[in-house]
Each structure stands twice: as C-alpha cells, then as structure tokens.
Scaffold this motif. Sequence first.
Motif, PDB file in Angstrom:
ATOM      1  N   GLY A 207       1.918  39.249  40.812  1.00 13.44           N
ATOM      2  CA  GLY A 207       1.303  39.041  39.673  1.00 13.44           C
ATOM      3  C   GLY A 207       0.292  39.955  39.239  1.00 13.44           C
ATOM      4  N   ALA A 208      -0.622  40.088  39.910  1.00 16.67           N
ATOM      5  CA  ALA A 208      -1.774  41.072  39.890  1.00 16.67           C
ATOM      6  C   ALA A 208      -1.375  42.427  39.363  1.00 16.67           C
ATOM      7  CB  ALA A 208      -2.777  40.999  41.043  1.00 16.67           C
TER       8      ALA A 208
ATOM      9  N   SER B 140       1.674  43.238  38.182  1.00 14.30           N
ATOM     10  CA  SER B 140       2.049  43.439  36.715  1.00 14.30           C
ATOM     11  C   SER B 140       1.131  43.251  35.749  1.00 14.30           C
ATOM     12  CB  SER B 140       3.230  42.480  36.682  1.00 14.30           C
ATOM     13  OG  SER B 140       3.047  41.322  37.104  1.00 14.30           O
ATOM     14  N   GLY B 141      -0.036  42.525  35.874  1.00 12.85           N
ATOM     15  CA  GLY B 141      -0.847  42.457  34.994  1.00 12.85           C
ATOM     16  C   GLY B 141      -1.610  43.640  34.843  1.00 12.85           C
ATOM     17  N   LEU B 142      -1.955  44.466  36.092  1.00 12.97           N
ATOM     18  CA  LEU B 142      -2.665  45.935  35.667  1.00 12.97           C
ATOM     19  C   LEU B 142      -1.615  46.699  34.951  1.00 12.97           C
ATOM     20  CD1 LEU B 142      -3.663  46.332  39.692  1.00 12.97           C
ATOM     21  CD2 LEU B 142      -5.278  46.314  37.351  1.00 12.97           C
TER      22      LEU B 142
ATOM     23  N   LYS C  77       0.557  46.258  32.731  1.00 15.52           N
ATOM     24  CA  LYS C  77       0.572  45.949  31.471  1.00 15.52           C
ATOM     25  C   LYS C  77      -0.961  46.317  30.607  1.00 15.52           C
ATOM     26  CE  LYS C  77       3.893  43.324  29.707  1.00 15.52           C
ATOM     27  NZ  LYS C  77       4.544  41.945  29.706  1.00 15.52           N
TER      28      LYS C  77
ATOM     29  N   ILE D 196       9.912  42.408  39.637  1.00 14.41           N
ATOM     30  CA  ILE D 196       9.018  42.102  38.719  1.00 14.41           C
ATOM     31  C   ILE D 196       8.146  43.417  38.397  1.00 14.41           C
ATOM     32  CG2 ILE D 196       6.640  40.958  38.554  1.00 14.41           C
ATOM     33  CD1 ILE D 196       7.841  38.719  40.389  1.00 14.41           C
TER      34      ILE D 196
ATOM     35  N   THR E 209       8.211  45.151  34.483  1.00 19.48           N
ATOM     36  CA  THR E 209       6.725  45.305  33.749  1.00 19.48           C
ATOM     37  C   THR E 209       6.653  46.793  33.481  1.00 19.48           C
ATOM     38  OG1 THR E 209       5.990  44.547  36.034  1.00 19.48           O
ATOM     39  CG2 THR E 209       5.508  43.316  33.958  1.00 19.48           C
TER      40      THR E 209
END
Lengths: 396, 209, 337, 240
Positions: free
Chosen positions: A280-281, A283-285, A287, A306, A310
């Motif tokens: 999660g972290a 894929s946040g980075l 984006k 994932i 992304t």
Amino acid sequence: MKRFVYILVIISLLFSAGFAEEAENNNELDFTPKGKLEIKDKGNDDGTGVNVFFRPQNKPEEVKYYLLRVYYKSVSEDNLAAQYRIENKDRRYKFNVSLQKRRKHPYPNSRKGVARVYVSNEKGEAVKAFLTESTNTSASWFNINKLSAFMGVLLFLLFVYIFIKQARRGVEFFIRKIPGLEELDNAVGRATELGKPIYYIPGIGTTSRIATLASLNILAPVTRKVAKFATPLKVPNRDPVVMSIAQDVVKEGYMAEGRPDLFNSNDVFFLTRQQFAFAGAVSGLFKREKPGAVFLLGKFYAESLIFAETANDVGAIQIAGTDSVSQIPFFIAACDYTLIGEELFAASGYLSGDPLIVGTMKAQDYLKAILIVLLFIGIILNIFDIDIITKYILQR
Amino acid sequence: MSLWKRRLPLICTIVFGIMGFILQLVPAFKSFLDIQNQWMTILFGFAIVIGVASLTKYHFKKIRQKPEERIFSYITFSSLIVMAVATLFGMKAETGIFNALYKNLFDYVYVPLDATIFSLLAFYITSAAFRAFKASSWLSTLLLFAGGIVMLGRVAFGPLMVFGELTQWIMSVPTVAAMRGIKIGIGLGMMATSIKIILGIERSFLGGE
Amino acid sequence: MKKKWYDVILQIGKPYIYLGMFIVVVVPFLAKCEMQTYETDISKTMYEKIESIYKYNQKNADSEMAILFAFDYGPSTTPENDPMVYSVLRHIFLREIPLLVWAPYVPYLDIAETRLNRIAKEYKAIYGKDYVFLGLAYPVDAYMISTGSDFRPLFNTDYYGNDVYSIPLLSKYYSYDNLGLVVSITSTSMPLFWLQYANALFDQEISVGTTAVSAADFYPFVSSGQFQGMLAGLKGAAEYEQMVERLENKIINKDIKVYLSDLYRDIDTSQINKKYFEPKFGAEEIQVAINRRSQARRGMSSQFGAHIYVIILILFGNLGYYFKNKESNKTTVTKAR
Amino acid sequence: MEAISTLFWPTVAVLLTLAIYTFLWEDNPIYKVAEHIFTGVSVGYMIAQSWHNIIMPKLIVPTTNYFSNGRYLLAIYFIIGGLIGLLYLSRFSEKTSWLSRYPIAITVGFYAGFKIVPIWMTNVSKQLNATIQYPNGDSMLNLKMFGKFFDNPTWGNFISAINGPIIVIGVLLVLIYFFFSFSNDNIVVRASRKPALVVLMLGFGGSFGYTFMARISLFIGRMNYIFSDWIEILTTTLGG
C-alpha cells in the motif's frame, strides 16, 4: 545396573516367547499373545530415530487392541518416548519414532531404543507385556539421500574451475541477449528525459532468500547506469537488513562512477515489514511521485500485481523479475519487460560483464545440459522399469 | 583497514557458507543445527532498530521538505507508538486495557487493512487482463487463449462444460510443464548464485572500501 | 478528429474498469442473488460420507460414530473457507452426529470458536453433550498421533477450561476408533499431515475442504480415494450449501425464519449455559442466519458476474483492437499510394 | 454508551476498508491517512513482535537457561550472537557503519550455504524425478497407455496417453530455451525457441486465469464483512 539391564534385554530377546508363557500365570489371559516385533535404527539421521514394525498374530476374538510403547535407554515410565494403540488386523504396522520427541524434558541424544508390546483392554490401558525388543542407534556422518546434491555441487565447482581458468586466459564467452536487460538503458534514459525518479524494489524477501541477494547484485550495475545520468534513484525496502545492504550497494555504485555527491542515504529507506502495508505504501509513493521507470526484481508474492499495475497507471516503464513461479504470469501480463525465472540470477553477470561471473553462467549451462542428458536416460530406462536414476540420482 | 573492512567480512561469509552447507549434509550435527538456527535469528533481533531509525529519518526529511504534509507523518508515528505499546504490554496479557486495545487494534485495524489491500488485487487482475489479453502478436494470442479458457472453465455450466474440461487439461499439462521447466532453471540459478557468494565471486553486498 | 468507437474502448480509464467490477460484485450482494450450481462428484462423495455416518448411527445407537472437525485455516482465507464450515457444520448438527473440534494454531482459535457456536446455536446443540471445542492442538502432528490411542492427556482441558475427563462426550470419543470421519477445512497443506498420520497409520477416513488455489494439489489424493471427497473453493462450498439446504428443508420442514424464532421460545433457557451462546434469536440475527445459508451461492453469483464481466471486457478490447488495426492498415495503404 | 462501544471498532474497520478502495479512483488524502495508519501500526506491531518473538524467547530465555544449566559455552555463544546483532546499530554513524558488514556477511553466507541442498532437492531433483515418473511410479512415457489407446481408440484414451509425453517435451523445451551461453546458431536451441514460447505462454495464461477466482473471492470477503457482519451489528445496536 546398566549391565544388568543389558542382560535382561538379551534374555528377553532370546526367551521372549518363554517369558510370555511364564507371565501368563500371573495374568488371567486365556490365550497366548503372539506377534512379530522388530526395532531398527532409522539411519541417515542424528541417531535419534528408530523404525518399529509390528505384525499381530492373534485371532481377532482373542485380542482387539495392542499397545506399543517405545522407550529410550531402558523401560521405565520416565523414559517413554511414544506410545501407539494398534488394532488387531492382519497387516504389518510401521512406526517412525523419534527418541527425542518431548520438548519439555530434553534428554541427550539417546543411543538405545526399546520397544515393548502389551495386550490392551478397551480403555487403552496396558494389561500385559509380552514382547520386548531393543536396538542401538548411531548418528550417521553423511545423509545418503542428499548425495545427489553434493555431487551436483561438486560437478558445478569443477565446471566453474574450468571456465574461470579459461576466462582468466582471456577466452570470451558468448551470452545470448536477455530482452528485459537490453531495455534497462532505455528505461533509465527515458526517466531522465522526463525528469522523473527511478524506483528499484528489491522484493519483499529477507537476506535468507537467494532471489533477494540476486536482486542486490543487479542493483550495483543499475546504480552505475543511473549515476551517469544523475537521475534520482529510490529504493524502498521491506527488510531493515536488506536496506542496509542496499545502502552500501548504492553508495558504492555512485562512488564507482565518481559521483558520491549524488548519494543520499534517505533515498534507500525502510517502510514496513508487513507485506500489504508495504504494498500500500509503495503504490501510494508511485501515484504521488510518478516514477519514469520501475524495477521490480527479487522475491515477490501476491502483492506483485499491486506494484505492477500502479506503476503502469502512472506510465512508468516496468522491468520485473522474480523467482516465484506463481507470480511470473502476473508480471508477464502487466509489465513491459520480464526476466523469467533464472534470467534474474543471470542478470548480474550479464550487466557487469565480469568474466568470473560469466564463467559461472557457462558452468551452470553445462550442469543443466548434463541434467537434461540424465533426464533422457532416466526416461528411457524407466520405460523398461529400471529405476536406477529415479531411485539414486534424481530422488523424489 | 582493508583487512577489517573487507577481507574479514568476506572470510566470515565463506566460513559460515561452508558451515551451512555441511550442516545440511551431516545428520550427526542436527543438535548443533537447531542451536545455529536459533542463533541466526538473534542476529535479526536488533535490525528492526535501524529500520525504525530509517523510517524516522525519512519522515523528518519529508516534514522539512513538505511542511503542509506533516500531518501524515504525525499519523504514522502516533499509530506506531500506540500499537507498539499495546502489543508490548497487551499481547501476552490475558486481560487489561492494553490487551483490549491490542485486540481491537489488531482485529479492527490491522486485519481489515491487510485484507483490503490484498483484495485490491481483484481490481488489478481485471485491468491487467484487459490490457494484456489482446491478440496483438501470436504470443499474446496464446496467453489470451489459455487465460480466457481457464476463466470460462472456472464458472462453466451446461453446454460450456467443455471449457471446464479444457481448463483441467491446460492446468495439468502445459502449465505443469512450463512451471516445472522454470522451477528447475530457477533452482540451478539459485544454486549458482549461492556458490558465487560463498566463493566470493559475487561480493557487491559487502559494499566498498 | 472525432474519436472512433474503438478508441473509446481501448482508452477506457482504469477507474471505470474498477467501477464496473465493483458493481458486478456488489449488486448480487444487494439483490441477494443466489446462483444454483451443478454438483460435482467430489463434493457429493463428502456429503454421502457424512450421510453414511448418520445411517450407521441410526442402526448402532450404542456405538455411534463422531466426527472430528479441524479448523485448519486463518483469517486470510475466511472468504472461501467460512461458507464450507457453515454448511458442513449444519449438516453435522442436522444429523445429530457427535462433534469434536480443534484448531492447530493460535490465530485460528478465535475463528473456530465463533463459527462453531454460531451454528450450534441454530440447532440447539448442547456443549459437552453434542459438541466439544478442544482448543489448541499444537504441534498438530503430536495430537494427530496421540489420537490413535487417546488425545485427552495432551489437552488436559478444553478451550473453556473444563476438565476433559468431566465432559460426557469425551468419555466416549477420544481416539480414531470412534471417529467416523475427520473433516479438515483448510488453506494450508494440513490435509497432507492428516494423510500421513491419521490415514496412513490408523486408517482414519478424511474429507477436505480447501481453497481453489490449493485444490489443484489435492486432486490426485481425491481420485486415488485417500480423501473421502473434497470441497474445492467457493464453488465446492456452494454445492455443499445446496445439498444441505435440500436436507434441511426435508428435516425441518418449515420456514427457517419461523423455525429459528420458535427455537428457544417455549423451552426453559435457564438450563442452557450462556457461556457458549445466548439462547435467543433477535430479528436481525435471524436475518443474518438466513443470509449465511446462501453465502457461498451469493458469492458464486458475484464470481459469475466478475468472470463474465472480465471476459466481455477482453472481448471488446480485442474487437476494438482488431478494428483499429484494420483502419490503420487502410490509412497506411492510402498514404503509400 | 454500550451501543457505541460495540459499534465503534467494527465501524472503524469498515471506514478503513472504504478508505483503501478510494485509491482505485485516484490517490487522495483519505487513502493517504489509511496508508500511513497501516504503516505505523504494522511497524509498531513488528517492534513488539521482535521483542516477544526474537529477543525474549531466542536470546534472553535460552541464555539464562544455559547459564543455570551450567552450559556456559552455549550461553557465551548466544551472547556473542547478540553482540554481533548489536553491530547493526553501528550504522547510525557514517564512520562506524562498516561494522554492520559482519552480521550481514554472516547471514548472507550462512543462508547461501544452507539453502543449496534444499534448493537442489525441491527445485531440481524432485522436479526432474516427477518428469520421469508419475507419483505412483508409472513411467511418464507409458507404453501401456498407448497400447490401451490402440486397443480402444477413444478420445479420452488418446489424451491420457499423450499427456505424459507432452509434459516431458514441454519441460525439455523450457529448459533448452533458457540456455544462456549456447550460440543462437545451435540447431537445437533455434528449433526449440518457438515451441518453448508456446508452452510458456499457455502455462502463464492458464495460471493467470486460474488465480482470477481466488482474487475475486478476497473482494467478496470484504463485501461480506460490510454487507453481512457490519450491517448486522449496526441494525441490532441501533434498532435494539
């Protein structure tokens, strides 16, 4: 005392049937309990395993259940290693007993195992002992089942020796093109053109995974390429130890290209050890920072897709590779270039061109060729029901 | 200094590498192997400290660069501290406020977040299929063919049952062959990498001088 | 230039694809669709095995057989394993077969306890008489082997701290001799342990419920008859659910809603130990119990929707791609002239 | 009050679940909050886990046990292990960071050596064995199967006869495809290229499609939590 026990055991071995008859007088059994009991050292172990075989020989109406108890050292309540309830059926039972079973009361590796069979009642209690056998166990110095691995390593070392010697003499080996790695320069170049950072993820494995080490070996030449363009390289990590190694590798890469100023230890950072929190972290980075190129090399599990999706979403070129067979299809589907299977392990030699490493690649190919030949021979022999290869060389 | 910084660590690698190899082959050393396995995990025990240090450093830098986003760093660290305290004092306890907090945080924060991020794969696998399963070249046509049949076969009914049987065949013949071939290759690759490391041919993980 | 239809399809944004997926999965949930599915032989085998234990118990009232139920799965696979557990437990309670339950790891215990009591409550099962939760069986191989003679010494107490020797059910059932079947619902390789210890050593019959991913590994053992049937993934759970529903309708023979709300109405609930479950049903709870009866089939209708959706997406994608290629080939040809 | 306390945590779980799903539309602050909470919670959990599962049971408890049992040599060995592990802390300073190479060198070396034999057994020997014979000992190229087909030429018999040979050929093709150091002019290498890709792509496609269902199940599981479990709690607490 010890000798006394030995003598007892020997006597019981010789006169086990006689013993049973004698004991019969004490217990009100109206039949003779019969059976065949064997105890053997298991072998190929550290001297704590025994195999116990028992075949009931009474009529079913006489005995319904037997009880088998296995002791280490001698017969006493404290030395009980295992007990089994045996139904009176006409078959040979086999039990694999460890004489070092109970964790609560550790005892030194036993050198002797004793098996004793009782006639049992409905409740499962022992009524009467009638057979006792014992054996001495020994620890073995080589696990014969692993001989093929040992031979494989020796053969590989021989090839490595030959080819490294040739490489030192200046022989150049042919290495075929690996498409994913050919694109590495383009990926780095394109990220530089767009002025976007490059992300390198060395998988989510720890250092005990060979794939992680292979990935860190690839990181070195990748850093050197990146250093030439002065594009920011970021390496998020899931394992603190891998992070430490990655920091050293990246630093060394920049130094080798004469750009130690580009190294920032904050660019190789730790996020979290939890698999999906990390996914999660990262894929946040992806984006937010919209990298131009993403390298996904190392050990990946379910989160592989994932990362790949992304990264695709933000338009990054992805070069991926993993040794998890179940994840390769996802990388193939979602990534621009994928190193399939062993290409990941060959990559460091391919990129660095180090003659020693290329020599080991050649050695690996020769070992594989020999295995293919063995496979052929095995298949042909197997058609004629000859199982030398499957039994001794390529075990299950 | 090169001896202490470079040569000696390399010797450690070689010695422990050979030790690991031998421990696998000699059953008589099993009791030592049990000890050694336990010993190896100790080495990782303190590594978490540098992990946390790195995370802290990373967030400090972020706060300096983007002060408007510092709230997220505060969120990270407050949840870190709360969870660490709750788990440290609550995990082994049977009752008490820390145990209740630990249980609730674990059941209603940790587990759902874990499961939800995992379940994102349901969406990503769809978009990946949409993108990759195109008959653009003969290779991707094959990928499309196998993938499509298996997907249909998994929910097949009535007259579509033929896809169910085809799925069985694809999964038990070509997939097995492909995966097995790759596995053998990977095995040899890993073996070669291990040996390269033990022989000191591949030593980039040790860094520079 | 005006966008062609195939451009629209090919450039469809990912968020829209995700939205479509979201809808096809959620709508069956809201609409409470239940998909009927065809029943495969391997699921039927397992059902018939439990039925045969029931028939045996009918004939031999003094030496009934029990079932040992192992919760061999963790939180990450509850979506697939839960519906199996629900329908198999319902089958067992419906046929009033004595039930023993254990779980091999600490994180599985909570899952096992809630699921077990939830279903026991729906059939007025009495703890200690009809079913027992033994608790943690770790390391599981030791427990599997000792069940060959007597597992009670290893447990000492059950999950709730009751002495195992004081529980009526356990005075009769403590070894494979009186177990008709072992059911392992799992996402791990635990069935192989069962095979190795319970089946190979003690000839114990085993049935398995497993996730779709691991089912592929176990097929050979089912076809060789080492496992008495298998439930594979959500589909297997849906099949079993269907079979149990038919049985339930036959036995209870009235509306489930009426049945559940009447269950604890006319009896003295003070006799029932509230430690295990609260002997009353709220209206919402009944609704949930009814929902649970079709959980797998609802899941299957979502699955069906998702599969059809992705196949249609792929189909349209390829059509768009094909026409676009055709068009661009044409334009290049015109240019070449 | 009680209603709030029973409803509070499950609602937190539902909100966090939905927060994660917003990421599918686009990145947004709600997701960012959930993501950072998860990072924090998981690291916090890990810190406590290191204490509970490594430092206590693997270092402190055994060391004290060995001391009290009089096995001093072992106790000292464990203390040395702890000290080497502490060398990781040298990374806090640039000057001393090279000290951390010792624990790194030891772990990398040990696991590299330790893994060779298991890798050979599971990835090489076992897989090759399975390519020669079926688990029950029948040969992969079973001539009896062909005999059966010629006696009774049905489609099913044909398939079961040729499955084994197809697997064998497939494995060989894939093995040859990944040769690195043989020239492309090599006739064997060149002839096996395309067929190998066919096997690989069929395998990858099949494996991809097969996993699809399991992934959808995960999402269904989350929806089940919201629409069955949480709604139940919500309506009972608010309604009663």
